[in-house]
Design an enzyme around this catalytic site. Sequence first.
Site, PDB file in Angstrom:
ATOM      1  N   GLY A   1       0.815  -1.210   0.000  1.00  0.00           N
ATOM      2  CA  GLY A   1       0.000   0.000   0.000  1.00  0.00           C
ATOM      3  C   GLY A   1       0.848   1.259   0.000  1.00  0.00           C
ATOM      4  N   ASP A   2       0.187   2.395  -0.256  1.00  0.00           N
ATOM      5  CA  ASP A   2       0.824   3.712  -0.215  1.00  0.00           C
ATOM      6  C   ASP A   2       1.935   3.857  -1.254  1.00  0.00           C
ATOM      7  OD1 ASP A   2      -0.852   4.145   1.965  1.00  0.00           O
ATOM      8  OD2 ASP A   2       0.660   3.416   3.381  1.00  0.00           O
TER       9      ASP A   2
ATOM     10  N   LYS B   1      -0.712   5.415  -5.623  1.00  0.00           N
ATOM     11  CA  LYS B   1      -1.800   5.119  -6.562  1.00  0.00           C
ATOM     12  C   LYS B   1      -2.644   6.361  -6.832  1.00  0.00           C
ATOM     13  CE  LYS B   1      -3.213   1.864  -3.661  1.00  0.00           C
ATOM     14  NZ  LYS B   1      -2.084   1.791  -2.711  1.00  0.00           N
ATOM     15  N   GLY B   2      -2.978   7.083  -5.738  1.00  0.00           N
ATOM     16  CA  GLY B   2      -3.858   8.247  -5.869  1.00  0.00           C
ATOM     17  C   GLY B   2      -3.282   9.284  -6.807  1.00  0.00           C
TER      18      GLY B   2
ATOM     19  N   ASN C   1     -10.231   2.564   4.865  1.00  0.00           N
ATOM     20  CA  ASN C   1      -8.859   2.210   5.257  1.00  0.00           C
ATOM     21  C   ASN C   1      -7.848   2.772   4.258  1.00  0.00           C
ATOM     22  OD1 ASN C   1      -9.913   0.421   3.362  1.00  0.00           O
ATOM     23  ND2 ASN C   1      -8.855  -1.379   4.146  1.00  0.00           N
TER      24      ASN C   1
ATOM     25  N   GLY D   1      -5.941   5.531   1.924  1.00  0.00           N
ATOM     26  CA  GLY D   1      -5.594   6.946   2.029  1.00  0.00           C
ATOM     27  C   GLY D   1      -4.811   7.293   0.782  1.00  0.00           C
ATOM     28  N   HIS D   2      -5.481   7.922  -0.182  1.00  0.00           N
ATOM     29  CA  HIS D   2      -4.840   8.232  -1.466  1.00  0.00           C
ATOM     30  C   HIS D   2      -4.594   9.737  -1.530  1.00  0.00           C
ATOM     31  CE1 HIS D   2      -6.637   4.279  -3.294  1.00  0.00           C
ATOM     32  NE2 HIS D   2      -5.839   4.076  -2.281  1.00  0.00           N
TER      33      HIS D   2
ATOM     34  N   GLN E   1      -5.308  -0.464  -1.121  1.00  0.00           N
ATOM     35  CA  GLN E   1      -4.365  -1.421  -0.531  1.00  0.00           C
ATOM     36  C   GLN E   1      -3.447  -1.967  -1.651  1.00  0.00           C
ATOM     37  OE1 GLN E   1      -7.956  -1.890   0.545  1.00  0.00           O
ATOM     38  NE2 GLN E   1      -7.250  -0.152   1.708  1.00  0.00           N
TER      39      GLN E   1
ATOM     40  N   THR F   1      -5.375  -7.064   4.615  1.00  0.00           N
ATOM     41  CA  THR F   1      -6.705  -6.471   4.725  1.00  0.00           C
ATOM     42  C   THR F   1      -7.719  -7.553   4.358  1.00  0.00           C
ATOM     43  OG1 THR F   1      -8.028  -4.529   4.217  1.00  0.00           O
ATOM     44  CG2 THR F   1      -6.813  -5.506   2.363  1.00  0.00           C
TER      45      THR F   1
ATOM     46  N   SER G   1      -0.998   8.113   5.493  1.00  0.00           N
ATOM     47  CA  SER G   1      -1.851   9.242   5.106  1.00  0.00           C
ATOM     48  C   SER G   1      -3.214   9.119   5.765  1.00  0.00           C
ATOM     49  CB  SER G   1      -1.972   9.376   3.587  1.00  0.00           C
ATOM     50  OG  SER G   1      -1.831   8.167   2.934  1.00  0.00           O
TER      51      SER G   1
ATOM     52  N   ARG H   1       0.411   6.933  11.332  1.00  0.00           N
ATOM     53  CA  ARG H   1       1.428   6.054  11.932  1.00  0.00           C
ATOM     54  C   ARG H   1       2.706   6.088  11.095  1.00  0.00           C
ATOM     55  NH1 ARG H   1      -1.584   0.371  12.109  1.00  0.00           N
ATOM     56  NH2 ARG H   1      -2.398   1.179  10.153  1.00  0.00           N
TER      57      ARG H   1
ATOM     58  N   ASP I   1      13.173   9.462  -6.204  1.00  0.00           N
ATOM     59  CA  ASP I   1      13.753  10.751  -5.772  1.00  0.00           C
ATOM     60  C   ASP I   1      14.099  10.739  -4.279  1.00  0.00           C
ATOM     61  OD1 ASP I   1      10.712  10.732  -5.833  1.00  0.00           O
ATOM     62  OD2 ASP I   1      11.059  12.425  -4.485  1.00  0.00           O
TER      63      ASP I   1
ATOM     64  N   SER J   1       7.703   8.314 -11.383  1.00  0.00           N
ATOM     65  CA  SER J   1       7.214   9.471 -10.634  1.00  0.00           C
ATOM     66  C   SER J   1       8.410  10.083  -9.906  1.00  0.00           C
ATOM     67  CB  SER J   1       6.154   8.988  -9.643  1.00  0.00           C
ATOM     68  OG  SER J   1       5.804  10.031  -8.767  1.00  0.00           O
TER      69      SER J   1
HETATM   70  P1  GDP Z   1      -1.567   5.543  -2.225  1.00  0.00           P
HETATM   71  O1  GDP Z   1      -2.273   5.016  -1.035  1.00  0.00           O
HETATM   72  O2  GDP Z   1      -0.960   4.451  -3.065  1.00  0.00           O
HETATM   73  O3  GDP Z   1      -2.391   6.487  -3.042  1.00  0.00           O
HETATM   74  O4  GDP Z   1      -0.325   6.363  -1.662  1.00  0.00           O
HETATM   75  P2  GDP Z   1      -0.354   7.437  -0.456  1.00  0.00           P
HETATM   76  O5  GDP Z   1      -0.971   8.678  -0.964  1.00  0.00           O
HETATM   77  O6  GDP Z   1      -0.890   6.828   0.770  1.00  0.00           O
HETATM   78  O7  GDP Z   1       1.198   7.607  -0.187  1.00  0.00           O
HETATM   79  C1  GDP Z   1       2.084   8.016  -1.196  1.00  0.00           C
HETATM   80  C2  GDP Z   1       2.756   9.303  -0.715  1.00  0.00           C
HETATM   81  O8  GDP Z   1       3.882   9.574  -1.530  1.00  0.00           O
HETATM   82  C3  GDP Z   1       1.864  10.512  -0.832  1.00  0.00           C
HETATM   83  O9  GDP Z   1       2.193  11.377   0.202  1.00  0.00           O
HETATM   84  C4  GDP Z   1       2.247  11.105  -2.180  1.00  0.00           C
HETATM   85  O10 GDP Z   1       2.035  12.513  -2.220  1.00  0.00           O
HETATM   86  C5  GDP Z   1       3.711  10.806  -2.224  1.00  0.00           C
HETATM   87  N1  GDP Z   1       4.285  10.522  -3.554  1.00  0.00           N
HETATM   88  C6  GDP Z   1       3.709   9.874  -4.606  1.00  0.00           C
HETATM   89  N2  GDP Z   1       4.618   9.714  -5.596  1.00  0.00           N
HETATM   90  C7  GDP Z   1       5.778  10.252  -5.159  1.00  0.00           C
HETATM   91  C8  GDP Z   1       7.098  10.357  -5.704  1.00  0.00           C
HETATM   92  O11 GDP Z   1       7.395   9.893  -6.793  1.00  0.00           O
HETATM   93  N3  GDP Z   1       8.038  10.981  -4.940  1.00  0.00           N
HETATM   94  C9  GDP Z   1       7.760  11.484  -3.701  1.00  0.00           C
HETATM   95  N4  GDP Z   1       8.741  12.063  -3.038  1.00  0.00           N
HETATM   96  N5  GDP Z   1       6.530  11.400  -3.153  1.00  0.00           N
HETATM   97  C10 GDP Z   1       5.570  10.778  -3.864  1.00  0.00           C
HETATM   98  P1  IMO Z   2      -3.887   2.459   0.517  1.00  0.00           P
HETATM   99  O1  IMO Z   2      -5.046   2.268  -0.424  1.00  0.00           O
HETATM  100  C1  IMO Z   2      -1.295   0.825   3.595  1.00  0.00           C
HETATM  101  C2  IMO Z   2      -3.058  -2.158   6.271  1.00  0.00           C
HETATM  102  C3  IMO Z   2      -3.191  -1.779   7.720  1.00  0.00           C
HETATM  103  C4  IMO Z   2      -3.047  -3.150   8.366  1.00  0.00           C
HETATM  104  C5  IMO Z   2      -3.783  -4.057   7.390  1.00  0.00           C
HETATM  105  C6  IMO Z   2      -5.229  -4.350   7.780  1.00  0.00           C
HETATM  106  O2  IMO Z   2      -3.749   3.847   1.013  1.00  0.00           O
HETATM  107  O3  IMO Z   2      -2.638   1.907  -0.072  1.00  0.00           O
HETATM  108  P2  IMO Z   2      -7.445  -2.883   7.708  1.00  0.00           P
HETATM  109  O4  IMO Z   2      -7.772  -1.560   8.322  1.00  0.00           O
HETATM  110  O5  IMO Z   2      -7.570  -2.918   6.226  1.00  0.00           O
HETATM  111  O6  IMO Z   2      -8.185  -4.020   8.352  1.00  0.00           O
HETATM  112  O7  IMO Z   2      -5.892  -3.122   8.086  1.00  0.00           O
HETATM  113  O8  IMO Z   2      -3.739  -3.397   6.143  1.00  0.00           O
HETATM  114  N1  IMO Z   2      -3.683  -1.223   5.320  1.00  0.00           N
HETATM  115  C7  IMO Z   2      -2.991  -0.364   4.549  1.00  0.00           C
HETATM  116  N2  IMO Z   2      -1.672  -0.094   4.506  1.00  0.00           N
HETATM  117  N3  IMO Z   2      -2.143   1.440   2.746  1.00  0.00           N
HETATM  118  C8  IMO Z   2      -3.456   1.139   2.751  1.00  0.00           C
HETATM  119  O9  IMO Z   2      -4.308   1.610   1.815  1.00  0.00           O
HETATM  120  C9  IMO Z   2      -3.942   0.249   3.723  1.00  0.00           C
HETATM  121  N4  IMO Z   2      -5.174  -0.225   4.035  1.00  0.00           N
HETATM  122  C10 IMO Z   2      -4.996  -1.118   5.010  1.00  0.00           C
HETATM  123  O10 IMO Z   2      -2.186  -0.895   8.123  1.00  0.00           O
HETATM  124  O11 IMO Z   2      -1.691  -3.543   8.356  1.00  0.00           O
HETATM  125 MG    MG Z   3      -2.291   5.274   1.054  1.00  0.00          MG
END
Ligand code: GDP
Ligand code: IMO
Ligand code: MG
Length: 422
Positions: free
Chosen positions: A10-11, A14-15, A36, A38-39, A223, A238, A298, A302, A332, A410
């Site tokens: 995750g994270d 994608k967003g 759950n 956070g994009h 996720q 998840t 996000s 945590r 980067d 990116s």
């Molecule tokens: P998602 O859940 O997959 O949409 O990702 P999140 O938004 O939770 O976490 C990605 C984080 O990295 C966010 O704070 C974005 O603004 C940031 N981000 C995305 N792409 C890049 C990148 O190429 N470089 C940096 N430094 N930050 C990025």
């Molecule tokens: P995005 O879409 C990162 C993790 C939680 C925990 C496990 C189960 O932003 O990538 P849950 O609340 O789904 O029952 O938690 O999955 N988790 C994520 N980790 N990014 C997410 O979403 C997540 N959604 C759930 O931290 O380990």
């Molecule tokens: Mg996220």
Amino acid sequence: MDIVLGLQWGDEGKGKFIDLISENYDITARFNGGSNAGHSIERNGKRITLKMIPSGIFMNRVQNVIGTGTVLDPVSFKKEILNLQLFDASLQPENNIIISRKAHFVLPTHKLLDVFMEENPDFTTIGTTKNGIAQTYSNKILRQNLRIGDMYAPDFKSRARYIIERDYKMLAAGKMTLPILEEITEEFLDAVDFLKRFRCTETEIYLNNALSEGKTILAEGSQAAMLDIDHGTYPYVTSSSTTAAGACSGLGISPKKMGEIYGIAKAYCTRVGNGAFPTELFDELGDEIRTKGNEFGSNTGRPRRTGWLDLPALKYAIMINGVTQLVLTKADVLSGLKSVAVCTHYESEDGALETVSGTLSENTRPVLKWMNGWEADFSNMKNSSELPVELTEFLSFLEAELGIPVSYLSTGPGREQMLKMK
Ligand code: GDP
Ligand code: IMO
Ligand code: MG
């Protein structure tokens, strides 16, 4: 239909990617998970984190579907919509969000039960986001849950009250400190009334009709592969299907209609919550990557665990999803490191080497390959020819190992910070 998926824990970003490419589509559609997710998206120097709202919301002509495979918490959704309107007053989300009547309601008691299980030593602590995700999906599988379409039934309020009260009493017996029943019930029912402002329909029919009319759909995964209920690092996962196949079942679209499958991966790995993470860094370097990459959840704030890129797990994620285009983010963040490592294999107790694996445990030993690090100012980079040679070599190595091209790189959180590579 094209699909965007996370390939790690995750994270991955994608967003940001969906916000960028959604202008090429008529519809974006979330197929799994709930609040759950956070994009994070940056627009005009401002930043917003979407949880339930699909990431195509900033494109006025794009319809944003919350599909059948999702679980929707109306209380959290209402807050998110109000926050979205503060972020950009020109948006009219009532006009371009469509919700599946078959998506499931997250009830207030699901969230309380999530907290109870996380905090009670009799249960395995997963490190969830405490959004009641597992509790909602398990009630769905038990065939005991309320769905969005149920809110139009004349007896909906009494049914909801009955279920919330029944589960509240069960929690009260568990000696948990609870909020006031009447308050959480009213807050829920009030948010359900708010939800009625949105078009709720059979999104399977809406989406398939759209495809027949030649419209284009981008499915938005939340996720990621290693958190998938079946293929992830169970039980630290998840509760939904996060894969390309999950997009088909979650939206009710045939696998025959799949087009590009964009897999998003960071140039390193992060994980929030518990569970195996073979390449995790426990030293100052791990802290440095966390700080430079702003690796704090996000959704929950945590600190994210950090570690090197894990190729056996990434190959597994690419395999189960049939990824056609790889999007690499956050290279980067590693800028300035003298050398960077990549895990190429896992070594088992008996010395056997695995190059592809989805079975990770606390004992999985990563075999690292060290490569030259890179240093560059990525902030205004417009062309891949500006990339430092060490990063180009790193990308070529990944492409050779993974067997697919890096289509996009990116280079920062900003919307415009994206290089088209192929
Ligand atoms: P998602 O859940 O997959 O949409 O990702 P999140 O938004 O939770 O976490 C990605 C984080 O990295 C966010 O704070 C974005 O603004 C940031 N981000 C995305 N792409 C890049 C990148 O190429 N470089 C940096 N430094 N930050 C990025
Ligand atoms: P995005 O879409 C990162 C993790 C939680 C925990 C496990 C189960 O932003 O990538 P849950 O609340 O789904 O029952 O938690 O999955 N988790 C994520 N980790 N990014 C997410 O979403 C997540 N959604 C759930 O931290 O380990
Ligand atoms: Mg996220």
